[in-house]
Motif scaffolding. Structure first.
Motif, short mmCIF file in Angstrom:
data_model
loop_
_atom_site.label_atom_id
_atom_site.label_comp_id
_atom_site.label_asym_id
_atom_site.label_seq_id
_atom_site.Cartn_x
_atom_site.Cartn_y
_atom_site.Cartn_z
N ASN A 169 14.26 21.99 -18.54
CA ASN A 169 15.13 20.82 -18.45
C ASN A 169 14.55 19.75 -17.53
O ASN A 169 14.61 18.56 -17.85
CB ASN A 169 16.52 21.24 -17.96
CG ASN A 169 17.25 22.09 -18.99
OD1 ASN A 169 16.78 22.25 -20.11
ND2 ASN A 169 18.39 22.63 -18.61
N LYS B 165 20.55 9.75 -7.88
CA LYS B 165 20.67 10.86 -8.82
C LYS B 165 21.09 12.10 -8.06
O LYS B 165 20.62 12.34 -6.94
CB LYS B 165 19.34 11.09 -9.54
CG LYS B 165 18.98 9.95 -10.50
CD LYS B 165 17.70 10.25 -11.26
CE LYS B 165 17.55 9.40 -12.51
NZ LYS B 165 17.55 7.95 -12.27
N TYR C 197 19.84 19.19 -22.11
CA TYR C 197 18.94 19.33 -20.95
C TYR C 197 19.67 19.30 -19.61
O TYR C 197 19.04 19.20 -18.57
CB TYR C 197 17.85 18.23 -20.99
CG TYR C 197 16.95 18.43 -22.19
CD1 TYR C 197 15.86 19.29 -22.15
CD2 TYR C 197 17.24 17.80 -23.40
CE1 TYR C 197 15.08 19.52 -23.26
CE2 TYR C 197 16.46 18.02 -24.54
CZ TYR C 197 15.39 18.88 -24.46
OH TYR C 197 14.61 19.12 -25.56
N ASP D 104 13.97 10.12 -17.70
CA ASP D 104 14.92 9.45 -16.81
C ASP D 104 14.25 8.87 -15.57
O ASP D 104 14.92 8.31 -14.71
CB ASP D 104 16.02 10.43 -16.35
CG ASP D 104 16.82 10.98 -17.53
OD1 ASP D 104 16.41 10.79 -18.68
OD2 ASP D 104 17.85 11.62 -17.28
N ARG E 210 22.15 17.04 -18.66
CA ARG E 210 22.72 15.76 -18.22
C ARG E 210 24.24 15.77 -18.44
O ARG E 210 24.71 16.13 -19.51
CB ARG E 210 22.13 14.60 -19.04
CG ARG E 210 20.64 14.40 -18.85
CD ARG E 210 20.13 13.23 -19.71
NE ARG E 210 18.68 13.10 -19.62
CZ ARG E 210 17.79 13.77 -20.39
NH1 ARG E 210 18.20 14.60 -21.35
NH2 ARG E 210 16.50 13.58 -20.22
N ASN F 165 11.91 17.55 -19.16
CA ASN F 165 12.48 16.52 -20.04
C ASN F 165 13.12 15.40 -19.23
O ASN F 165 12.99 14.21 -19.55
CB ASN F 165 13.51 17.18 -20.97
CG ASN F 165 14.13 16.19 -21.93
OD1 ASN F 165 14.99 15.40 -21.54
ND2 ASN F 165 13.67 16.21 -23.18
N ILE F 166 13.81 15.75 -18.16
CA ILE F 166 14.50 14.76 -17.32
C ILE F 166 13.48 13.85 -16.64
O ILE F 166 13.65 12.62 -16.61
CB ILE F 166 15.43 15.47 -16.31
CG1 ILE F 166 16.62 16.10 -17.05
CG2 ILE F 166 15.90 14.50 -15.23
CD1 ILE F 166 17.40 17.11 -16.22
N TYR G 27 23.29 15.60 -13.01
CA TYR G 27 22.68 16.69 -13.77
C TYR G 27 23.17 18.04 -13.26
O TYR G 27 23.46 18.19 -12.08
CB TYR G 27 21.15 16.67 -13.61
CG TYR G 27 20.51 15.34 -13.91
CD1 TYR G 27 20.06 15.04 -15.19
CD2 TYR G 27 20.36 14.39 -12.91
CE1 TYR G 27 19.47 13.82 -15.47
CE2 TYR G 27 19.78 13.16 -13.19
CZ TYR G 27 19.34 12.88 -14.46
OH TYR G 27 18.77 11.66 -14.74
#
Ligand code: FAD
Length: 500
Positions: A490, A278, A454, A498, A456, A493-494, A464
């Motif tokens: 953000n 990531k 968010y 994720d 992405r 939420n990630i 991101y």
């Protein structure tokens, strides 16, 4: 190191990168941050890490042989100074019609900025980030950002008599005399420390003309807050002097990231490629936008949306100075940390929030300097230039006319009432407005347009954006608290969705 396999790579160590690193590490993830600038932890030959505004040396600017000061004239004469080229802390990045100041180093803009930590008024939030729920921002993420950034307020009793804030009191008095509302502005600079500076019981920083080239003491920059907390988890590494140049899908899963290790002359000493599952783009509005438009145009990330690079604004920045009457001295000792603003955002004829800025010349100037944040609606686009291999920004200097019009709605009435005039000797010869530079770049990869709601980059799972490039050009006040709070929202939420 070259060939490393990383779970998470964060590009850039400013507000967005620092928040991402702390929250991911706290959730148990291993995080590698790479940063283009230096670590700013070792003192120079004078025993200090940073130089001040009165005696800039190589540490001041990013790879320039001459300073490029925001107020670059005095009495109509240029006073930029020759310096050795070095990877200094402040970049004055020149595009065709605008120069954009940015911090370079571990801590990004927090190293060089004035620390003004302003939460926008909630009534204007819909114009800043229309796709974000204001209630969650004002109930959760703005308070979280303010607490972690160590935001504090000047002691108002002390302020009223402190010699180093005479300039702010004169700015307030002249504004209020024309019916304008002034407001105290919070800051991350430790005001208890500043009291000791004034009392001569601690080494001076804000009272020693230190700010845009770094503060040796007093300021809670990110290396003292978010980044220190991130490193203390034991799960975060920060590698300075590495410039990311390319991000592309890896053969298996994840992304290959190419970077140049540079020396203090800016020369590449090694090129490295790592693979990361990531990747968080946190190189700032300009840095992230430049990286993304380059990856799209060169075919490294061809499926990025065509909106990448658009929606860039300067937060309406324009600077101006007035010459006060002889009875309104602004003081020869000025704290470099602003604590007051003139709030005229409610004026639908031209919205502006003007920070009463210090002008730490070391002598009495009788000048009042202001950085106005205005509701300038113009937006520019970054585009890849295949001829130069660089990235252009099509901002036009004339577009700042909208900002000047808004700022004049504050300063024309003040001048009329005080029988004073604008200074025309600070931004050029016979030039009133500082309209060719910006401190607050915002946008270029706008939330809910180039990314999902968010951050992405949806055509590339695992990529991101988490910095000022998400914000579409204006925050109505100084931006870093909003950048930090949005990153907090953000990343939560990630992490929840994720990293299952
Ligand atoms: P940044 O803080 O800019 O961080 C991005 C980082 O990424 C930088 O360290 C950069 O070196 C690094 N980077 C860039 N490209 C690459 C690459 N290719 N590879 C690796 N690393 C890379 N805001 C306020 O709210 N209040 C203020 O008082 C204030 N005063 C300011 C005064 C000055 C002189 C300046 C320049 C700015 C000021 N600002 C202020 C603005 C504020 O500092 C920025 O809005 C903020 O730093 C942006 O945060 P960010 O996370 O988006 O990016």
């Amino acid at each position: 190191t070259d060939g490393a396999q990383l779970p998470i790579l964060v590009i850039g160590s400013g507000y967005g990168g620092a928040v991402a690193a702390l929250r991911l590490a706290s959730a148990g993830q291993q995080v590698a941050i790479v940063e283009k600038g230096m670590s700013w932890s070792a003192p120079g030959s004078d025993g200090k890490i940073f130089c001040n505004m009165l005696n800039p040396d190589g540490r001041s600017f990013w790879l320039r042989t001459k300073t490029s000061q925001p107020v670059s004239y005095f009495m109509g004469a240029p006073y930029d100074k020759t310096i050795p080229s070095y990877t200094g802390v402040l970049d004055a990045e020149q595009f065709s019609q605008i120069r954009i100041y940015q911090g370079r180093g571990v801590g990004g803009g927090s190293l060089v900025n004035g620390g003004m930590a302003v939460t926008p008024k909630q009534q204007y939030f819909g114009s800043i980030l229309p796709s974000v729920d204001p209630a969650e921002m004002y109930n959760t993420y703005y308070p979280r950002a303010n607490a972690n950034l160590k935001v504090n307020n000047v002691d108002q009793t002390w302020f009223e008599s402190a010699s180093c804030y005479q300039f702010a009191r004169v700015g307030r008095k002249t504004a209020q005399a024309s019916g304008f509302t002034t407001t105290f502005v919070p800051n991350v600079y430790d005001f208890n420390y500043m009291k000791q500076e004034l009392a001569n019981t601690a080494p001076r920083s804000a009272l020693n003309a230190e700010v845009i080239y770094g503060n040796n003491y007093g300021k809670n920059s990110l290396d003292k807050t978010y980044l220190a907390a991130a490193v203390a988890t034991g799960k975060v590494t920060i590698t300075p002097q590495h410039v990311v140049t390319k991000v592309a899908p890896a053969a298996g899963t994840g992304y290959t990231v190419t970077m140049n290790q540079i020396d203090t002359s800016g020369n590449t000493v090694a090129t490295k490629t790592v693979t990361a599952q990531k990747v968080f783009f946190a190189a700032g509005s300009v840095g992230t936008s430049k990286l993304l438009v380059t990856q799209k145009a060169t075919g490294a990330l061809p499926n990025l949306p065509s909106s990448v690079g658009t929606g860039w604004g300067n937060n309406g920045n324009v600077m101006v100075a007035r010459q006060n009457q002889a009875w309104d001295a602004t003081g020869s000792l000025q704290a470099t940390i602003p604590v007051m603003g003139i709030d005229n955002w409610a004026d639908s004829g031209g919205r502006a929030f003007a920070e009463i800025s210090p002008f730490p010349a070391g002598i009495e100037t009788f000048a009042s300097l202001y950085l106005a944040i205005t509701d300038n609606p113009n937006r520019a686009t970054f585009s890849y230039n295949s001829g130069t291999g660089g990235v252009d920004l099509n901002w036009q200097q004339a577009w700042n006319g909208a900002g000047i019009t808004a700022a004049k709605r504050i300063f024309d009435p003040i001048n009329a009432k005080q029988a004073t005039i604008y200074r025309t000797d600070l931004f050029g010869l016979y030039k009133t407005w500082g309209d060719d530079f910006a401190y607050h770049p915002l946008g270029g990869c706008v939330l809910n347009q180039s990314t999902d709601n968010y951050g992405r980059l949806q055509s590339y799972p695992g990529l991101y954006v988490i910095d000022g490039s998400l914000i579409p050009g204006n925050t109505t006040v100084n931006p870093f608290v909003t950048i930090t709070a949005l990153a907090e929202r953000n990343i939560e939420n990630i992490i929840a969705n994720d990293f299952k």
